[in-house]
Every structure is written in C-alpha cells, then in structure tokens.
Scaffold this active site. Structure first.
Site, mmCIF file in Angstrom:
data_model
loop_
_atom_site.group_PDB
_atom_site.id
_atom_site.type_symbol
_atom_site.label_atom_id
_atom_site.label_comp_id
_atom_site.label_asym_id
_atom_site.label_seq_id
_atom_site.Cartn_x
_atom_site.Cartn_y
_atom_site.Cartn_z
ATOM 1 N N ASN A 10 0.861 -1.188 0.000
ATOM 2 C CA ASN A 10 0.000 0.000 0.000
ATOM 3 C C ASN A 10 0.897 1.237 0.000
ATOM 4 O OD1 ASN A 10 -1.789 2.041 0.534
ATOM 5 N ND2 ASN A 10 -2.546 1.194 2.468
ATOM 6 N N LYS A 12 0.065 4.304 0.247
ATOM 7 C CA LYS A 12 -0.463 5.391 1.079
ATOM 8 C C LYS A 12 -0.162 6.743 0.414
ATOM 9 C CE LYS A 12 -0.617 2.602 5.186
ATOM 10 N NZ LYS A 12 -0.667 2.533 6.628
ATOM 11 N N HIS A 94 -10.005 0.773 4.348
ATOM 12 C CA HIS A 94 -8.735 0.831 5.075
ATOM 13 C C HIS A 94 -8.928 1.678 6.330
ATOM 14 C CE1 HIS A 94 -4.590 1.766 6.123
ATOM 15 N NE2 HIS A 94 -4.275 0.670 5.455
ATOM 16 N N GLU A 142 -5.984 -5.609 10.124
ATOM 17 C CA GLU A 142 -4.901 -4.692 10.502
ATOM 18 C C GLU A 142 -5.269 -3.961 11.790
ATOM 19 O OE1 GLU A 142 -2.688 -3.236 6.574
ATOM 20 O OE2 GLU A 142 -4.332 -1.938 7.145
ATOM 21 N N ILE A 147 -0.289 -0.032 13.096
ATOM 22 C CA ILE A 147 0.040 0.471 11.751
ATOM 23 C C ILE A 147 1.131 1.540 11.831
ATOM 24 C CG2 ILE A 147 -0.847 1.820 9.793
ATOM 25 C CD1 ILE A 147 -3.501 0.345 10.100
ATOM 26 N N GLY A 182 2.800 -3.098 10.703
ATOM 27 C CA GLY A 182 4.133 -3.280 11.261
ATOM 28 C C GLY A 182 4.975 -4.366 10.610
ATOM 29 N N ALA A 203 3.216 -1.409 4.243
ATOM 30 C CA ALA A 203 3.558 -0.109 3.665
ATOM 31 C C ALA A 203 4.931 0.375 4.135
ATOM 32 C CB ALA A 203 2.476 0.915 4.004
HETATM 33 O O1 G3P Z 1 -2.248 -1.014 4.499
HETATM 34 C C1 G3P Z 1 -1.051 -1.311 5.087
HETATM 35 C C2 G3P Z 1 -0.946 -0.796 6.442
HETATM 36 O O2 G3P Z 1 -1.919 -0.014 6.965
HETATM 37 C C3 G3P Z 1 0.155 -1.208 7.289
HETATM 38 O O3 G3P Z 1 1.040 -0.145 7.312
HETATM 39 O O4 G3P Z 1 3.192 0.894 7.572
HETATM 40 O O5 G3P Z 1 2.373 -0.691 9.312
HETATM 41 O O6 G3P Z 1 3.074 -1.549 7.081
HETATM 42 P P1 G3P Z 1 2.506 -0.382 7.851
#
Ligand code: G3P
Length: 223
Positions: A10, A12, A94, A142, A147, A182, A203
């Site tokens: 993602n 973002k 999301h 998630e 996140i 994470g 992400a």
């Molecule tokens: O959509 C992916 C997400 O919300 C996770 O983000 O930065 O923790 O990998 P991240």
C-alpha cells in the site's frame, strides 16, 4: 484471482511512493516479484494509477473507491473510472479511509459487477467475521494501533491473526485472509503465514527503506 502467498504494498501518501517515486517503486516491486517468484501487488494513490499501469504488469489496486454512481460527486473516486484506468482491484475500508457498513456492501457489490478484486480491510476479529458475509475476495486484518509502528502484528498480536482466520472461515471458506500492520522483515512474513494468513498488506517497512527493492527481497527470503 492471484496466487498466494500474496504481498500487497500500500503506497499510502508517502513522498517515497508518490509521483515519479511511485513509478520507480512499482518497477522495483515488479523486479522483486519476478526474481523471487512471489506474487506482489501494489496500491498506489489514484492519481498515480494510470502512469503505473502503463509501466508494469503486476496487479495494481486502487487504495479506495467511493460508493457512488456516475454524476454529481465532486472530489470522489468513481468505481467505473478505476476500472477504466485498467486497475485489477481495490482496497476497501482501510483504517485510514473507513466506510459505513452500507457503503462497504455497495462497494463490494460494485467490485463484483466490474470484475475487480476486493481487499476488504478490518480492525479486529468481530469486524472481520462481519466482513466475511460480504463475500469479498480478500479480508486484511490490521490492528490500527500497530500500523506504521514497525511492531509486526504477526509477532505482537498473533492471536488476532489466528482468530480472524478461524472466524472468517467459519462463515466463508472462500475468503483469503491477509494481515498487516508493522510487517517489514522475512521473520514477520513467515510468522504471518504460519498463523494461517495467506499474505500481507504492508507499507512503511518497505516504502521508507533505504533500498526498497532489497527490502522486498528480504521480506520474502524465508518463504
Ligand atoms: O495497508 C497497510 C498498512 O496499513 C500497514 O502499514 O506501515 O504498518 O506496514 P505499515
């Protein structure tokens, strides 16, 4: 439907995954997917979809689409426009772009009509079970509090992944369960798969890495 395990990146709205950087990152993801043999898909910002689709062959998803029909909806993202841009699917609900229950229903139905893959995001076991009744292609669990922290859900909260897989499959065995938040290393991904998920949505661990392509290769190095 894409083969599993699947890695969905993602983009973002990070600078490192916007505009020209988004196009370059997409090339890296395609190369990492080809070199590793692991299925990788990407979800860039809407404005970057078209140039990226013309550049790579991997599955490209939208980060969002609105529950609207053609007409007067200034500033919205029309599902038919997503389809016409050539994307393969979309993230839905999301945690950074939540929808109402009625809109989730409408958007999932629209993806079926337009033959787009649906990746419905959820935040806990209960909402995941509810989401299964919409019959999306994927559900991605998630926990919002993890996140962007670098603390992997697969290690910090393994129960949420296991329980989500179990509850979803009680209701709908066809849904593919992903997890996210994470995730950044090979250990994180391996743990996620061992808990019963069939891929990850991630992400910052990749996008903010000094060497994005190497970070992707490291991510899939243990599977
Ligand atoms: O959509 C992916 C997400 O919300 C996770 O983000 O930065 O923790 O990998 P991240």
């Amino acid at each position: 439907m894409s083969k599993t395990p699947i890695i969905i990146l993602n983009y973002k709205t990070y600078t490192e995954s916007t505009g020209k950087n988004a196009v370059q990152l997409s090339r890296y993801v395609q190369e990492a997917s080809e070199e590793s043999g692991v299925n990788m898909a990407i979800a860039p910002q809407a404005v970057d979809l078209y140039p990226i689709i013309n550049e790579v062959d991997i599955p490209v998803y939208s980060q969002h689409m609105d529950a609207i029909t053609p007409g007067g909806h200034t500033g919205s993202t029309l599902p038919e426009a997503i389809k016409e841009a050539g994307v393969n699917g979309t993230l839905i609900n999301h945690s950074e772009q939540r929808l109402t229950l009625a809109d989730i229903d409408a958007v999932v139905e629209k993806t079926k009509e337009l033959e787009l893959t649906s990746v419905l995001c959820t935040n806990n076991v209960k909402t995941s079970a509810a989401a299964a009744s919409f019959n999306p292609d994927y559900i991605a669990i998630e926990p919002p509090e993890l996140i962007g922290t670098g603390i992997p859900v697969s290690q910090a909260n393994p129960e949420i992944v296991e329980n989500t897989v179990e509850e979803i499959h009680k209701i709908n065995k066809d849904v593919i369960v992903l997890c996210g938040a994470g995730i950044s290393t090979g250990e994180d991904l391996k743990a996620a798969l061992e808990l019963g998920s069939q891929g990850v949505l991630l992400a910052s661990g990749i996008i903010k890495a000094d060497d994005q392509k190497q970070a992707l290769l490291d991510l899939v190095s243990l599977i």
